[in-house]
Design a protein around this motif. Sequence first.
Motif, short mmCIF file in Angstrom:
data_model
loop_
_atom_site.label_atom_id
_atom_site.label_comp_id
_atom_site.label_asym_id
_atom_site.label_seq_id
_atom_site.Cartn_x
_atom_site.Cartn_y
_atom_site.Cartn_z
N GLY A 1 53.78 10.61 -40.37
CA GLY A 1 52.95 10.21 -41.50
C GLY A 1 53.60 10.54 -42.82
N CYS A 2 52.94 11.34 -43.65
CA CYS A 2 53.39 11.59 -45.02
C CYS A 2 54.40 12.73 -45.10
N GLN A 3 55.01 13.09 -43.98
CA GLN A 3 55.98 14.18 -43.98
C GLN A 3 57.35 13.67 -44.47
N TYR A 4 58.05 14.53 -45.19
CA TYR A 4 59.39 14.21 -45.68
C TYR A 4 60.31 13.92 -44.50
N ASN A 5 61.21 12.96 -44.68
CA ASN A 5 62.03 12.48 -43.56
C ASN A 5 63.48 12.36 -43.97
N GLY A 6 64.38 12.92 -43.17
CA GLY A 6 65.80 12.81 -43.45
C GLY A 6 66.15 13.40 -44.80
N THR A 7 66.88 12.63 -45.61
CA THR A 7 67.20 13.07 -46.97
C THR A 7 66.56 12.14 -47.99
N LYS B 1 59.97 13.62 -27.87
CA LYS B 1 59.97 12.16 -27.98
C LYS B 1 58.88 11.66 -28.93
N ASN B 2 57.96 12.52 -29.32
CA ASN B 2 56.92 12.14 -30.28
C ASN B 2 57.37 12.31 -31.72
N LEU B 3 58.59 12.81 -31.93
CA LEU B 3 58.98 13.28 -33.25
C LEU B 3 60.20 12.58 -33.83
N TRP B 4 60.24 12.54 -35.17
CA TRP B 4 61.45 12.22 -35.91
C TRP B 4 62.38 13.46 -35.87
N ALA B 5 63.68 13.23 -35.87
CA ALA B 5 64.65 14.29 -36.09
C ALA B 5 65.74 13.75 -37.01
N TYR B 6 66.55 14.63 -37.52
CA TYR B 6 67.52 14.26 -38.54
C TYR B 6 68.81 15.05 -38.35
N ALA B 7 69.95 14.42 -38.68
CA ALA B 7 71.24 15.11 -38.62
C ALA B 7 72.12 14.64 -39.76
N GLU B 8 73.05 15.51 -40.14
CA GLU B 8 74.03 15.15 -41.17
C GLU B 8 75.21 16.11 -41.08
N HIS C 1 59.00 22.11 -47.11
CA HIS C 1 58.73 20.68 -47.10
C HIS C 1 57.24 20.46 -47.29
N VAL C 2 56.91 19.75 -48.35
CA VAL C 2 55.52 19.54 -48.73
C VAL C 2 55.18 18.05 -48.59
N PRO C 3 54.12 17.69 -47.87
CA PRO C 3 53.75 16.28 -47.73
C PRO C 3 53.65 15.59 -49.09
N THR C 4 54.25 14.42 -49.18
CA THR C 4 54.28 13.54 -50.35
C THR C 4 55.09 14.11 -51.51
N ILE C 5 55.71 15.28 -51.35
CA ILE C 5 56.50 15.87 -52.43
C ILE C 5 57.98 15.96 -52.05
N SER C 6 58.32 16.19 -50.82
CA SER C 6 59.67 16.33 -50.28
C SER C 6 60.06 17.80 -50.22
N THR C 7 61.34 18.09 -50.41
CA THR C 7 61.84 19.45 -50.29
C THR C 7 61.86 20.12 -51.65
N ASP D 1 41.71 17.20 -46.19
CA ASP D 1 41.90 17.37 -44.74
C ASP D 1 42.90 18.50 -44.50
N VAL D 2 42.41 19.71 -44.38
CA VAL D 2 43.27 20.87 -44.22
C VAL D 2 43.82 20.94 -42.81
N HIS D 3 45.16 21.01 -42.70
CA HIS D 3 45.83 21.13 -41.41
C HIS D 3 46.54 22.48 -41.35
N TRP D 4 46.37 23.17 -40.22
CA TRP D 4 47.17 24.37 -39.96
C TRP D 4 48.47 23.87 -39.36
N CYS D 5 49.52 23.84 -40.15
CA CYS D 5 50.66 22.99 -39.85
C CYS D 5 51.89 23.79 -39.42
N GLY D 6 52.47 23.36 -38.31
CA GLY D 6 53.74 23.91 -37.86
C GLY D 6 54.91 23.19 -38.53
N ASN D 7 56.06 23.29 -37.93
CA ASN D 7 57.28 22.69 -38.49
C ASN D 7 57.27 21.17 -38.30
N THR D 8 57.45 20.44 -39.38
CA THR D 8 57.49 18.98 -39.31
C THR D 8 58.88 18.42 -39.60
#
Length: 437
Positions: free
Chosen positions: A261-267, A288-295, A125-131, A195-202
């Motif tokens: 923010g600019c992280q891909y969300n859901g589908t 509680k700070n996070l989005w989550a998704y199910a399908e 998952h790439v910010p502003t690009i999706s999956t 703005d380089v972020h050392w990024c975990g799972n979003t």
Amino acid sequence: MITAKEREVIRDLGKRLAELANLPIMEERRKLWYAHNDLKTDQPVIDCSPEGAWREIVTPDSLVCEDPVAREIEWTLRARIYRAEVINDDVPAEMRWDCRKRISDTGWSIEGRQAHNAFTNESVHVPTISTINPFWRKDYKFDETAAEFDPLISDDEMEDDEIASKLVAPKVIYDEEGSKRDLEIHQDLLGDILDVHWCGNTYIAFSWMETYTKIRGYENALYDLYDYPDQMHAILRVLEKGYLNLYQQQLDMGLLEMNNGCQYNGTGGYGYTNDLPDLKPGDKLTFKNLWAYAESQEFVSVSPEMTKEFAIDYESRLLSNFGLSAYGCCDNLEKKLPDVLNIPNIRRISVSPWADVASMRDQIGMKAIFSCKPNPSLITNGWDEDLMRKNTMQLMTDGKGTAFEIILKDTHTIGHDPMRFRKWTDMCRECIAKVYG
């Protein structure tokens, strides 16, 4: 080893992305996404995601870099620039640059046998690009064939009343040293530009029935509803506990990341929201700070009653641990919406190409984001301007009165004519002007 030439190419691309991210139009688009995701506007949002077709846009032979790490960085920069300059949808170019930590897991297993891709696969998952898949890799091959598959649990094993207890849940695998080496490279190349972020799972995803079918097989899963309902529930209870524990492991290890923010969300769509505020100094990240998704799109042919019993009841409990949730994929949720809308923190609902849009509009209203997915075959198999315009006008007319977003996705080829994406985006803007004024 990254050469001087490769370094120059990457830094020049980084500077161009920074220029685009600082354009006034990008700030306007950010504000639109925030208002949209916070349910404060019915102004439509356009998201045009090439997904698999990216391999026909930023082709491997167009890359200058040969070093594997440099190739991925170059590819991602070119894709993000292409989206902003050419596709020109409502997804803003951003200064944020993620250096992803190397996170995987052991998958589900039983008696030494492991489920096929229980939780992890090649996509990222790439910010502003999706999956996307790793199109930059020289050894990557887009495989259109069916994969061989052996269910983890056979029919004979389903006769064992204790089979559920024999399932071993996944454990997180984290390559910290490799992740640190990656960060040093990204910071050295782009740290003074982006703005380089050392990024975990979003991306917190509960692909509920996908996981079950990878354990039992798709046809078997449908038969289990009738032949082994008690066993199926016993396995699902193990999956529910194991799923949540997997993300708890990531949380405890500092491997989860804010996704507001600019992280891909859901589908489809992105996470921009003020309803999941950024952490203040000293605050500890929680679910509680996070989005989550199910399908559970594998249940497209299953009744609403059985979908609720075997999928949504479990998914709702899982999603309730998080701040906001998205639900649905390619399946038609029209008759299952009452149960989806009962998910406590539901915020984004997928409206598939096969749904009755007007019916879903009447049920969803402004209760959640109306994530409308047009049929991608209308653009991937050719370009009929009149048909596309008619279809888009109808979708927007039937969806008006909601927090409407139109998401073009599942575009795994574009017939080597990438400009169709720009044509589609321009056409959507024209339709918005006519329907919304």
